[in-house]
Design a protein around this motif. Structure first.
Motif, short mmCIF file in Angstrom:
data_model
loop_
_atom_site.label_atom_id
_atom_site.label_comp_id
_atom_site.label_asym_id
_atom_site.label_seq_id
_atom_site.Cartn_x
_atom_site.Cartn_y
_atom_site.Cartn_z
N GLY A 1 -8.98 -11.59 -0.05
CA GLY A 1 -9.60 -10.87 -1.15
C GLY A 1 -8.80 -9.64 -1.55
O GLY A 1 -8.70 -9.31 -2.74
N LEU A 2 -8.18 -8.97 -0.57
CA LEU A 2 -7.35 -7.81 -0.88
C LEU A 2 -6.11 -8.23 -1.67
O LEU A 2 -5.68 -7.51 -2.58
N VAL A 3 -5.52 -9.36 -1.32
CA VAL A 3 -4.34 -9.84 -2.05
C VAL A 3 -4.71 -10.17 -3.49
O VAL A 3 -4.00 -9.78 -4.44
N VAL A 4 -5.81 -10.87 -3.68
CA VAL A 4 -6.24 -11.22 -5.03
C VAL A 4 -6.53 -9.95 -5.84
O VAL A 4 -6.12 -9.82 -7.01
N ALA A 5 -7.23 -9.00 -5.22
CA ALA A 5 -7.57 -7.76 -5.93
C ALA A 5 -6.33 -6.96 -6.28
O ALA A 5 -6.26 -6.32 -7.34
N ALA A 6 -5.33 -6.95 -5.39
CA ALA A 6 -4.10 -6.19 -5.66
C ALA A 6 -3.36 -6.77 -6.86
O ALA A 6 -2.86 -6.01 -7.71
N ARG A 7 -3.29 -8.08 -6.94
CA ARG A 7 -2.60 -8.69 -8.10
C ARG A 7 -3.39 -8.44 -9.38
O ARG A 7 -2.80 -8.18 -10.45
#
Length: 631
Positions: free
Chosen positions: A246-252
């Motif tokens: 979820g953090l990776v998706v949110a960062a992008r």
């Protein structure tokens, strides 16, 4: 997207001098190298900042992956030890590294098995997520992940002196009640990794070895397409943490939003917008910016010099307004505190408050928000009247000519503020050229914004005196300092560019630009002419050598801003001026611009790999090139 293949990734020297950075919007970060080798004491996956970034603690240093394919064991980490050994050397298996929408991503090619790793941080919280994905595998594999832990000041080291306190937590463990690490199938352990070596610290003449605690390991059985996620988050330990994926998706998603908000229409513009965003931080009293990663916190001079590029060029007017109001509330005796990085507030700069008035003028020009200008009228008047009448460190306007003098023995109050053994390298006591350019511009800007004829008249008088005192005979540019203890200083430095580049510049011809042309490199301007006997062409070595060279020839990328503005204003050709700096985005601090570089070719980068005013000025100038030049 910045991408490297095997020829870079597999070469330890090349891959270890290229650094990546992700930030949490609070001054904390995760940072490392393409190779995976921790070359700095500052490298780690969870670095937690105090408000403003002035103090940081290193927590989770690394997550060491091991892949088991049947009886085959492949260690993917890359570590260096105090004896000089590199073991393991997992970088030899790296087939690709890419920085994709601000998210660093590695792919290890093990033949019939390909493993990927992505890292992202939460925005507004000290939390990091690491996602491993098996992209290809003919049969299930086992992935083991060993967290290497510490809890210490980011500027120091910690050595084995009794075992740390590690306590169980849901899905993992808590380290000394400072942060929690969670992941799949946690198996506690505990052992010191002694003598972990950071080669960049050795090169800087500092202690390069420390000990890290291997707390145990996470384990996941994965097929092709399977993922393993590990998160680490600072206290409070009972607060829920988003999933690593979820953090990776949110960062992008955030990266796309930042680029869109900045109006970036090409890859370089989008990358610069993301780089600028990394410096913007939230504090308990409002938004601000850190000066550079990994070792700087909030510095008012850097913040105000970077203001236009970080906040206005990226279309963040609300943040810009809040930054100005927050700064205005801190004015003391007409000055801004420069930094609290040393542990106490230091009012030791002759230019930060003048840059602040400049920032107000640029904000007003960009937004037309005169309500905020009026709210800042008091701080502006205090700054200008205290500078005129006198404030700390001998800063005052000379009644004879209206020019601003500054300094006292043993202090360096301009941006050229390096000190060696407590003594300034470039003291510049007297009437410094860029201080007076800022003074004149601040007076004129305040006169316009506040409708104050007294300030306007003071600006006109000071500008007339400036042209009489600073112009060198024969059109050779401007003096660097006049009326100093040793008289007038003809040293060729880039400071004179501000006398042409600022909105109310006192000089309108190209002589200062031509005088500074020998200082120009593809990465910025040298701080001193190479022909000067005091020139230092290499900014390397121990603290003494580096500080002595800091402003004695070292290249500063931020100076490309004043040069570009002055050149365009006076009709000097700027073709290709930013080419080298745009290429630099993929050379050292990936996606960003370094603090400094060697004065001598090939101008290898030095200082902070990620520096706010370097990014801000490249971004601002790049946008200005799309607009008509000022006459």
């Amino acid at each position: 997207m910045i991408t490297f293949g095997r020829q870079i990734c597999g070469d330890l020297e090349s891959a270890s001098t290229r650094e990546w950075l992700v930030t949490d919007g609070l001054g904390g970060y995760a940072m490392g190298t393409v190779s995976g080798l921790r070359t700095r004491r500052y490298h780690g996956l969870l670095v937690v900042a105090a408000p403003g970034g002035g103090a940081r603690q290193l927590g989770l240093a690394a997550l060491e992956p091991v892949v088991r394919i049947g009886d085959r064991v492949v260690r993917l980490a890359t570590d260096e030890w105090a004896g000089g050994t590199v073991d393991p050397a997992g970088h030899v298996h790296l087939a690709e590294f890419r920085l994709d929408e601000g998210v660093p991503c590695w792919r290890w090619d093990l033949g019939d098995v390909v493993v990927q790793r992505e890292i992202a941080m939460a925005h507004g919280r000290a939390a990091v997520g690491v996602v491993f994905t098996v992209l290809r595998a003919p049969r299930p594999i086992t992935l083991e992940l060993t967290p290497l832990c510490t809890w210490r000041d980011a500027h120091g080291e910690r050595t084995a002196a009794g075992d740390p306190r590690v306590t169980p937590a849901a899905g993992g463990f808590a380290f000394e009640d400072a942060y929690r690490v969670t992941g799949p199938d946690w198996q506690p352990g505990g052992d010191w990794y002694r003598g972990v070596y950071a080669r960049e610290e050795a090169g800087r003449g500092l202690n390069a070895a420390e000990d890290l605690w291997a707390a145990g390991h996470f384990t996941a059985e994965l097929e092709a397409g399977g993922t393993a996620e590990v998160t680490a988050a600072a206290s409070p330990l009972d607060r829920a943490v988003p999933t690593a994926a979820g953090l990776v998706v949110a960062a992008r998603k955030r990266a796309r939003k930042v680029a869109r908000q900045a109006g970036a229409s090409d890859p370089v513009g989008r990358q610069l917008a993301l780089a600028a965003d990394q410096f913007v931080v939230g504090t308990p009293t409002g938004p601000s910016a850190v000066a550079g990663y990994p070792w700087f916190g909030e510095w008012s001079r850097d913040l105000m010099t970077s203001f236009e590029g970080l906040f206005l060029s990226t279309n963040r007017p609300d943040d810009a307004r809040a930054v100005l109001l927050r700064a205005g509330a801190t004015v003391s005796e007409g000055m801004l505190a420069n930094t609290a990085d040393t542990g106490t507030l230091e009012y030791n700069t002759a230019d930060a408050a003048l840059w602040f008035v400049h920032a107000i003028g640029r904000y007003a020009a960009a937004t037309g928000d005169l309500d905020t200008v009026n709210a800042l009228a008091g701080p502006m008047r205090e700054i200008l009247t205290r500078h005129r009448d006198g404030t700390r460190y001998g800063i005052a306007a000379d009644p004879a000519d209206g020019l601003l003098t500054q300094g006292k023995p043993g202090f360096a109050l301009t941006w050229m503020d390096a000190r060696v053994d407590g003594r300034p390298v470039t003291e510049r006591q007297g009437k410094a050229v860029e201080i007076n350019a800022l003074w004149i511009s601040a007076l004129a800007s305040a006169g316009e914004l506040l409708g104050d004829r007294e300030f306007t008249a003071a600006a006109e008088r000071a500008a007339s005196s400036f042209r009489r005192r600073f112009v060198r005979p024969g059109g050779a540019g401007l003096y660097d300092v006049v009326d100093g203890p040793a008289g007038d200083d003809p040293t060729v430095r880039p400071n004179q560019l501000l006398a042409v580049s600022l909105p109310h510049a006192p000089i309108g011809d190209a002589a200062p630009v031509e005088a500074c042309r020998p200082l120009l490199t593809s990465l910025g301007l040298r701080s001193l002419a190479a022909s000067d006997p005091a020139y230092k062409g290499v900014h390397r070595g121990g603290p003494y050598e580096r500080d002595y060279a800091y402003h004695q020839g070292t290249v500063w990328p931020w100076l490309i801003g004043p040069f570009a503005d002055a050149a365009r204003r006076t009709g000097v050709d700027t073709t290709g001026l930013l080419d080298g700096l745009e290429l630099h985005l993929g050379e050292w601090g990936l996606g960003s611009v370094s603090e400094t570089a060697d004065g001598d070719a090939p101008h290898a980068a030095t200082g902070c790999p990620f520096q706010a005013w370097s990014v801000a000025e490249v971004l601002r100038v790049r946008q200005s090139f799309a607009a008509p030049a000022r006459g």
